[in-house]
Design a protein around this motif. Structure first.
Motif, short mmCIF file in Angstrom:
data_model
loop_
_atom_site.label_atom_id
_atom_site.label_comp_id
_atom_site.label_asym_id
_atom_site.label_seq_id
_atom_site.Cartn_x
_atom_site.Cartn_y
_atom_site.Cartn_z
N PHE A 52 0.86 -1.18 0.00
CA PHE A 52 0.00 0.00 0.00
C PHE A 52 0.89 1.23 0.00
CE2 PHE A 52 -2.76 -3.28 1.63
CZ PHE A 52 -4.02 -2.96 1.13
N LYS A 53 0.78 2.03 -1.05
CA LYS A 53 1.64 3.20 -1.22
C LYS A 53 0.99 4.46 -0.67
CE LYS A 53 4.89 3.86 -2.84
NZ LYS A 53 5.08 4.43 -4.19
N GLY A 54 1.77 5.27 0.05
CA GLY A 54 1.40 6.63 0.34
C GLY A 54 0.55 6.89 1.56
N ASP A 55 0.32 8.16 1.78
CA ASP A 55 -0.31 8.64 3.00
C ASP A 55 -1.79 8.28 3.07
OD1 ASP A 55 0.58 10.38 5.33
OD2 ASP A 55 -1.29 11.36 4.79
N LEU A 56 -2.53 8.46 1.97
CA LEU A 56 -3.96 8.18 2.01
C LEU A 56 -4.23 6.70 2.27
CD1 LEU A 56 -6.91 8.97 1.75
CD2 LEU A 56 -6.70 8.66 -0.73
N ASN A 57 -3.48 5.81 1.63
CA ASN A 57 -3.67 4.39 1.89
C ASN A 57 -3.39 4.06 3.35
OD1 ASN A 57 -4.60 3.13 -0.54
ND2 ASN A 57 -2.58 3.43 -1.46
N TYR A 58 -2.37 4.71 3.92
CA TYR A 58 -2.06 4.50 5.34
C TYR A 58 -3.21 5.00 6.21
CZ TYR A 58 0.88 4.48 9.59
OH TYR A 58 1.41 4.24 10.84
N ARG A 59 -3.75 6.16 5.87
CA ARG A 59 -4.88 6.71 6.63
C ARG A 59 -6.09 5.78 6.53
NH1 ARG A 59 -5.95 12.43 4.24
NH2 ARG A 59 -7.71 12.33 5.70
N LYS A 60 -6.29 5.19 5.36
CA LYS A 60 -7.44 4.29 5.20
C LYS A 60 -7.21 2.94 5.88
CE LYS A 60 -10.23 6.02 1.54
NZ LYS A 60 -11.26 5.56 0.61
N LEU A 61 -5.97 2.47 5.89
CA LEU A 61 -5.67 1.24 6.61
C LEU A 61 -5.97 1.40 8.11
CD1 LEU A 61 -2.29 0.19 4.94
CD2 LEU A 61 -4.35 -1.24 5.02
N THR A 62 -5.67 2.57 8.64
CA THR A 62 -5.79 2.82 10.08
C THR A 62 -7.07 3.59 10.44
OG1 THR A 62 -4.55 4.89 9.89
CG2 THR A 62 -3.28 2.89 10.35
N ASN A 63 -7.94 3.84 9.47
CA ASN A 63 -9.18 4.61 9.64
C ASN A 63 -8.91 6.06 10.01
OD1 ASN A 63 -12.07 4.77 9.52
ND2 ASN A 63 -12.16 4.78 11.74
N ASP A 64 -7.71 6.56 9.72
CA ASP A 64 -7.36 7.95 10.05
C ASP A 64 -7.77 8.27 11.48
OD1 ASP A 64 -6.16 10.35 9.21
OD2 ASP A 64 -8.12 11.28 8.85
N ALA A 65 -7.50 7.33 12.37
CA ALA A 65 -7.98 7.43 13.75
C ALA A 65 -6.89 7.95 14.69
CB ALA A 65 -8.46 6.07 14.24
N GLN A 66 -7.32 8.45 15.81
CA GLN A 66 -6.41 9.05 16.79
C GLN A 66 -5.79 7.98 17.69
OE1 GLN A 66 -8.07 12.63 18.70
NE2 GLN A 66 -9.65 12.67 17.10
N TRP A 67 -5.11 7.02 17.06
CA TRP A 67 -4.44 5.96 17.82
C TRP A 67 -3.30 6.55 18.64
CZ3 TRP A 67 -6.83 1.38 17.42
CH2 TRP A 67 -7.52 1.06 16.25
N ASP A 68 -3.03 5.95 19.78
CA ASP A 68 -1.79 6.23 20.47
C ASP A 68 -0.66 5.81 19.53
OD1 ASP A 68 0.64 5.34 22.13
OD2 ASP A 68 -0.57 6.39 23.62
N PRO A 69 0.39 6.63 19.35
CA PRO A 69 1.43 6.30 18.36
C PRO A 69 2.20 5.02 18.64
CG PRO A 69 2.05 8.20 19.68
CD PRO A 69 0.62 7.94 19.97
N THR A 70 2.10 4.48 19.86
CA THR A 70 2.77 3.21 20.16
C THR A 70 1.89 2.01 19.83
OG1 THR A 70 1.99 3.19 22.45
CG2 THR A 70 4.10 4.30 22.02
N THR A 71 0.66 2.24 19.37
CA THR A 71 -0.24 1.14 18.99
C THR A 71 0.42 0.31 17.90
OG1 THR A 71 -2.15 2.55 19.43
CG2 THR A 71 -2.54 0.57 18.12
N PRO A 72 0.45 -1.01 18.01
CA PRO A 72 1.04 -1.83 16.95
C PRO A 72 0.31 -1.63 15.63
CG PRO A 72 0.71 -3.14 18.95
CD PRO A 72 0.02 -1.83 19.17
N PHE A 73 1.07 -1.60 14.54
CA PHE A 73 0.48 -1.48 13.20
C PHE A 73 -0.55 -2.57 12.97
CE2 PHE A 73 0.83 -2.55 8.57
CZ PHE A 73 0.26 -1.38 8.06
N THR A 74 -0.24 -3.79 13.43
CA THR A 74 -1.15 -4.92 13.22
C THR A 74 -2.49 -4.72 13.91
OG1 THR A 74 -0.02 -5.99 15.09
CG2 THR A 74 0.67 -6.64 12.88
N THR A 75 -2.50 -3.99 15.02
CA THR A 75 -3.76 -3.68 15.71
C THR A 75 -4.55 -2.62 14.94
OG1 THR A 75 -2.78 -4.17 17.88
CG2 THR A 75 -4.76 -2.78 17.85
#
Length: 475
Positions: free
Chosen positions: A387-410
């Motif tokens: 998955f390339k780029g910022d938007l795909n990353y935002r969509k993978l993570t729901n552009d949510a306010q995760w704690d930055p230490t949250t595992p990517f897999t979560t």
């Protein structure tokens, strides 16, 4: 929304978030650019009816800009016959018809581009018109120095990849070590190609673009990769090659930006095929103009067409009338080498372009198993989905306010463990959401000049920092 995580999303009303900057500063400029492009094309139209209809679409774009700048409510999309309209409008109602400056950033931004598309889709003479196309190709032309550098380097890499197949007296360990280094270099080129995102860098000069690209820029940025799971991704591909030596080993690339970034995506694809790390590559573009510079199928053909005669493309006067010196015979040969190899891969069915309507829906990828199950099942057939780029990353993570230490897999939910999909995200940070960082890393970066301090995560807005995050959903 039913399948989204419970963690709140970033809102355009949050003054400490890049969401607010986007809604108040970036989006009006983007709409203005679209109006200027359409005005220019309308003036060039020889058909009076087409010209008149173009002016009508300009009025709709101007109205959209007014609503945005004056914080009006988002209104239901007009039905242009596409299957996604009902979903957009249903979610708009579920979200209470929010105002532009107090809406979930991800939904509002997707809505913005989808509404712009509806103006053209409902027209007679402008269906399929891309107001961003001229800008995309102009930026690719401005990338000439980096294109020529990478074209030359790619020929060397292709030769190294071919020679490593025969081993040339090297031990298996030496061959694998060389492949690992080449793989890392190609991936880093692909990662930093995202530095030229037109929806974010909307006022770049020719000189600015040159600074963002090329080997010196990549070396300077190497220490800025905050999370780097490339080793795990390489080991996965090596294992697949050992276990499926004569079988299909597909890699998917969910594309982001066109122009130079698509160019480097194709370089990575060509490398994986020529090195035998993949037997086929499936490219996933958007089906409509999206987030200014995202790849559509036409952008793919436009890029290849520009490489048929690189001398003509790169020496023709630009919009300002400025001309550029001719390419050397070697530079022409390097670019043509790429064109011929990519064209051959495409003709042989090893390089496949496969758009899907899901990529331009308004929701996150947590929804994919439920709203696009056939796509979800298809991606399971791949050895690795990049998955390339910022938007795909935002969509993978729901552009949510995760704690930055949250595992990517979560943070990627149903796309993560036990999903059957191996996810690799290449992302230069241009939005607030970030996960997988070591404890204290975010706080340290916030203390840098322009880092944002305790008020904001500004360090994650500029594209200076990057993450390469891997999740083995097949493990």
């Amino acid at each position: 929304m039913e399948f989204d995580p419970k963690t709140p999303q970033f809102l355009t009303s949050d003054p400490s978030s890049f969401a607010s900057v986007s809604a108040t500063k970036r989006w009006p400029v983007i709409i203005t650019g679209a109006i200027d492009d359409l005005h220019r094309t309308s003036l060039e139209a020889t058909d009076d009816e087409k010209s008149k209809e173009g002016k009508s679409i300009i009025e709709k774009l101007a109205k959209l800009k007014y609503e945005l700048q004056h914080n009006r409510q988002l209104t239901p999309l007009d039905d242009d016959g596409a299957s996604d309209i009902a979903s957009y409008n249903e979610e708009l109602q579920q979200r209470g018809n929010p105002f532009w400056h107090d809406a979930p950033w991800l939904y509002a931004e997707c809505y913005l581009y989808r509404r712009m598309e509806s103006f053209f889709a409902l027209s007679k003479h402008w269906k399929g018109y891309d107001v961003f196309s001229r800008q995309k190709m102009s930026t690719f032309k401005s990338s000439r120095p980096a294109v020529l550098e990478l074209a030359a380097r790619y020929r060397e890499l292709a030769q190294e990849a071919e020679s490593s197949k025969g081993a040339d007296g090297k031990s298996a360990e030496e061959v694998e070590q060389a492949e690992h280094l080449l793989f890392s270099e190609m991936c880093e080129i692909c990662l930093w190609g995202n530095a030229t995102d037109l929806s974010l860098l909307i006022s770049l000069t020719y000189e600015d673009i040159q600074k963002l690209q090329g080997s010196q820029a990549r070396q300077a940025s190497k220490s800025n990769i905050l999370v780097n799971d490339l080793d795990a991704a390489f080991e996965t591909m090596q294992k697949a090659r050992r276990e499926k030596k004569d079988g299909e080993r597909r890699v998917d690339i969910v594309l982001d930006n066109s122009g130079f970034e698509l160019f480097v995506d194709l370089i990575l694809a060509g490398y994986l095929l020529s090195a035998g790390l993949a037997t086929s590559i499936v490219l996933h573009p958007k089906r409509l103009p999206w987030f200014v510079s995202d790849v559509t199928p036409k952008d793919f053909s436009d890029l290849l067409n520009s490489m048929v005669d690189p001398q003509a493309f790169y020496t023709a006067p630009d919009d300002s009338g400025k001309t550029h010196p001719p390419l050397s015979d070697k530079e022409v040969a390097d670019v043509k080498f790429l064109f011929e190899q990519w064209s051959e891969f495409h003709q042989d069915g090893k390089l496949i372009v496969r758009p899907h309507s899901f990529w331009t829906t308004q929701g996150c990828y947590w929804r994919m198993p439920h709203v696009a199950p056939e796509l979800f099942e298809d991606l399971k057939e791949s050895e690795l989905v990049l998955f390339k780029g910022d938007l795909n990353y935002r969509k993978l993570t729901n552009d949510a306010q995760w704690d930055p230490t949250t595992p990517f897999t979560t943070s990627i939910g149903p796309m993560g463990p036990k999903s059957g999909i191996r996810v690799l995200a290449f992302r230069t940070c241009k939005a607030d959401v970030v996960v997988g960082l070591p404890a204290g890393e975010d706080e340290k970066l916030r203390q840098l000049p322009d880092g944002g301090g305790s008020e904001a995560r500004k360090w994650a807005w500029s594209g200076k920092w990057a993450v390469v995050s891997f999740s083995d959903g097949k493990a």
